[in-house]
Design a protein around this motif. Structure first.
Motif, short mmCIF file in Angstrom:
data_model
loop_
_atom_site.label_atom_id
_atom_site.label_comp_id
_atom_site.label_asym_id
_atom_site.label_seq_id
_atom_site.Cartn_x
_atom_site.Cartn_y
_atom_site.Cartn_z
N ARG A 377 0.83 -1.15 0.05
CA ARG A 377 0.10 0.19 0.30
C ARG A 377 1.12 1.04 0.08
N ALA A 384 2.40 6.74 -6.77
CA ALA A 384 1.44 7.83 -7.68
C ALA A 384 2.25 9.23 -6.92
N GLY A 391 -2.85 7.60 -12.91
CA GLY A 391 -4.25 6.89 -12.81
C GLY A 391 -4.26 5.75 -12.21
N VAL A 393 -4.54 3.40 -8.02
CA VAL A 393 -5.85 4.12 -7.46
C VAL A 393 -4.32 3.52 -6.14
N PHE A 394 -4.22 4.69 -5.30
CA PHE A 394 -3.19 4.14 -3.98
C PHE A 394 -3.57 5.18 -2.91
N GLN A 395 -4.99 5.10 -2.65
CA GLN A 395 -5.73 5.42 -1.17
C GLN A 395 -6.86 4.67 -1.60
N PRO A 397 -10.92 4.32 -0.94
CA PRO A 397 -12.97 5.20 -0.76
C PRO A 397 -12.66 6.10 0.20
N ASN A 416 -16.33 8.47 -2.78
CA ASN A 416 -15.24 9.43 -4.55
C ASN A 416 -15.09 7.92 -5.11
N GLN A 417 -14.73 7.08 -4.39
CA GLN A 417 -14.93 5.79 -4.91
C GLN A 417 -15.78 4.86 -5.46
N HIS A 455 -21.58 3.96 -4.75
CA HIS A 455 -20.56 5.33 -4.20
C HIS A 455 -21.29 5.54 -3.27
N ASN A 489 -11.82 -0.55 -1.62
CA ASN A 489 -12.57 -0.61 -3.18
C ASN A 489 -12.33 -1.04 -4.22
N GLN A 491 -10.15 -2.07 -5.64
CA GLN A 491 -8.39 -2.92 -6.01
C GLN A 491 -7.77 -3.42 -4.32
#
Length: 504
Positions: A377, A384, A391, A393-395, A397, A416-417, A455, A489, A491
């Motif tokens: 993580r 990022a 593009g 995703v590292f965070q 939702p 937001n996700q 969402h 999320n 991921q």
């Protein structure tokens, strides 16, 4: 034997003008690659000239000349920016003396600091045998470890070294418990190398059981209203203890300031869950800003002024505890924004670890053994934020708004996700209720999840409704079981804890 020799050499160099490189320049090291120039420094005879030569396959590719300053007896130069790769030989000459370092590579250099969860070695983590067996497959991820040393004054060079720059082996990474080399630092570097495919240098400077105040300079402490000698211990005769303010900054960070860095990762905060907890939303951003300024200045501007800084949000602790000190500390780690980067902490990235609890860890539940997920993580954030990978995703939702459906007595939380609902978690969400706001004390009551859409999460607060003053998520010492928090999320990244204080 080599480590012990370097320790004695470093100690001797504090008082003498022996011609030598500074303590953290040794064979096998990684120097920072372009676009920055790597700083190289050392000690010599005051007034003498030192010539540095960088060679590959016997051919000199660069020469620099530095003067030894008086009265410090130190010399310093900045190499021209170099592309990644190697091996190189680096030679320093002073009159009839010369010193040569071999097997030098250029790549990205990361500093790893903090307390015991950073200090844990590969030997202590889950899947240790697998990781140790794989160590030899990563000869271009080089490791270095400063020893735990404290000082009442700022040191120019490291006084003690546990591990000179080394090519990784099972023996080095499995050295012992809470010694060197850091499992999290290693795994982060390994993941980073797999993404970058060029050398990575890892510098560990960490000490178990230490508060942020010990790692903070007097400037950073004063920015938060703390004095230099403010700490857990008193009176002043105990100021050599590692818990006291600035003693680790003095001995374990200040000596590294000349080093050109690509970034920093940090795993610390457990001690501050019991010391100055509610000042951490100041002391942590202040430390980040101060370290950035200090490394930028110390490296003659080669380390970037917005040095990427990654950190681990605290993992679980004390399953049944009614205390919320870990929850508060997690929140304060983000300067009370709940996510990173944020306006008070630009250029930062965070690995959420609250879903990686390890109740049966032989090192105590405060030391979970799953460092692989943490490192994965964390390296996503580095790719990022530090490397600008688009593009990615590292965070997990994060909520963008919460609204009350008064007619139905429900609360809708928009994220937001896209969401994955793993566990119902009756107390995952809680609302703050009061019949006479804001005079009545807050009473936190469960707000069970009744539906999760793409969402949006819909909550049914128990007996509060439109009188809700605030909303919080995962606000506990032990908020969920292993990889089983309520929201993730696609991921597999968990939604971080949050606190909304305003009336919904």
């Amino acid at each position: 034997m080599a480590a012990a020799w370097l320790r004695l050499l470093a100690l001797a160099g504090v008082a003498g003008a022996t011609f030598r490189f500074a303590s953290y320049y040794t064979d096998h090291m990684v120097l920072q690659k372009e676009p920055a120039g790597a700083v190289v420094w050392g000690y010599g005879e005051p007034g003498a000239a030192v010539t540095l030569s960088l060679a590959r396959d016997g051919d000199v590719v660069m020469k620099k000349v530095a003067q030894v300053k008086e009265p410090s007896g130190t010399w310093k130069t900045v190499l021209d920016p170099m592309a990644h790769g190697g091996p190189y030989a680096l030679t320093a000459e002073q009159r009839s003396e010369n010193l040569t370092l071999q097997d030098i590579y250029f790549g990205d250099v990361w500093l790893c600091s903090g307390q015991s969860n950073m200090v844990m070695t590969v030997l202590q983590i889950a899947n240790a045998s697998q990781e140790l067996a794989a160590a030899s497959r990563y000869p271009y991820v080089r490791v270095f470890a400063a020893a735990p040393v404290r000082s009442d004054v700022e040191l120019e060079d490291l006084a003690w070294i546990d591990l000179p720059w080394s090519v990784p082996t099972a023996g080095i990474l499995g050295h012992g418990n809470f010694t060197y080399f850091s499992a999290l630092c290693w795994l982060f570097g390994r993941y980073l190398y797999e993404a970058l495919r060029y050398p990575v240098g890892l510098v560990e400077s960490a000490w178990s059981g230490t508060p942020i105040e010990a790692w903070s300079s007097p400037r950073a402490l004063q920015a938060c209203g703390l004095q230099e000698d403010t700490g857990r211990l008193s009176p002043r005769e105990h100021l050599s203890e590692p818990q006291v303010s600035s003693v680790l900054w003095n001995a374990m960070i200040h000596p590294l300031l000349n080093m050109t860095l690509r970034g920093i990762i940090w795993y610390q905060g457990e001690t501050n869950a019991f010391l100055h907890t509610d000042l951490y939303n100041c002391t942590f951003p202040a430390l980040i800003a101060d370290w950035r300024q200090a490394f930028h200045a110390g490296s003659a501007g080669q380390t970037g002024p917005l040095l990427p800084f990654g950190f681990v949000q605290l993992a679980t602790y004390r399953r049944q505890s009614p205390d919320d000190s870990f929850a508060r500390l997690r929140w304060h780690q983000t300067a009370d924004f709940g996510f990173a980067p944020n306006p008070r902490m630009p250029g930062t990235f965070m690995a959420v670890a609250m879903d990686l609890g390890d109740e049966h860890s032989p090192y105590g539940s405060i030391h979970p053994r799953d460092k692989r997920n943490v490192a994965h993580r964390l390296h996503l954030g580095a790719r990022a934020v530090a490397y600008g990978e688009k593009g990615l995703v590292f965070q997990g939702p994060y909520p963008t708004r919460a609204t009350v459906d008064v007619a139905r007595g429900l609360i809708n939380v928009t994220y937001n996700q896209e969401l994955l609902w793993r566990q119902r978690g009756e107390r995952a969400f809680e609302v703050c209720c009061s019949s006479q706001p804001p005079l009545s004390p807050c009473k936190w009551v469960p707000a069970p999840v009744v539906a999760v859409e793409s969402h949006m999460v819909t909550l049914a607060p128990t007996g509060c409704g439109a009188l809700a003053l605030g909303l919080r998520y995962a606000w506990a010492e032990w908020p969920c079981e292993y990889e089983a928090c309520t929201l993730y999320n696609g991921q597999g990244l968990p939604a971080p804890p949050f606190l909304l204080n305003a009336r919904l």
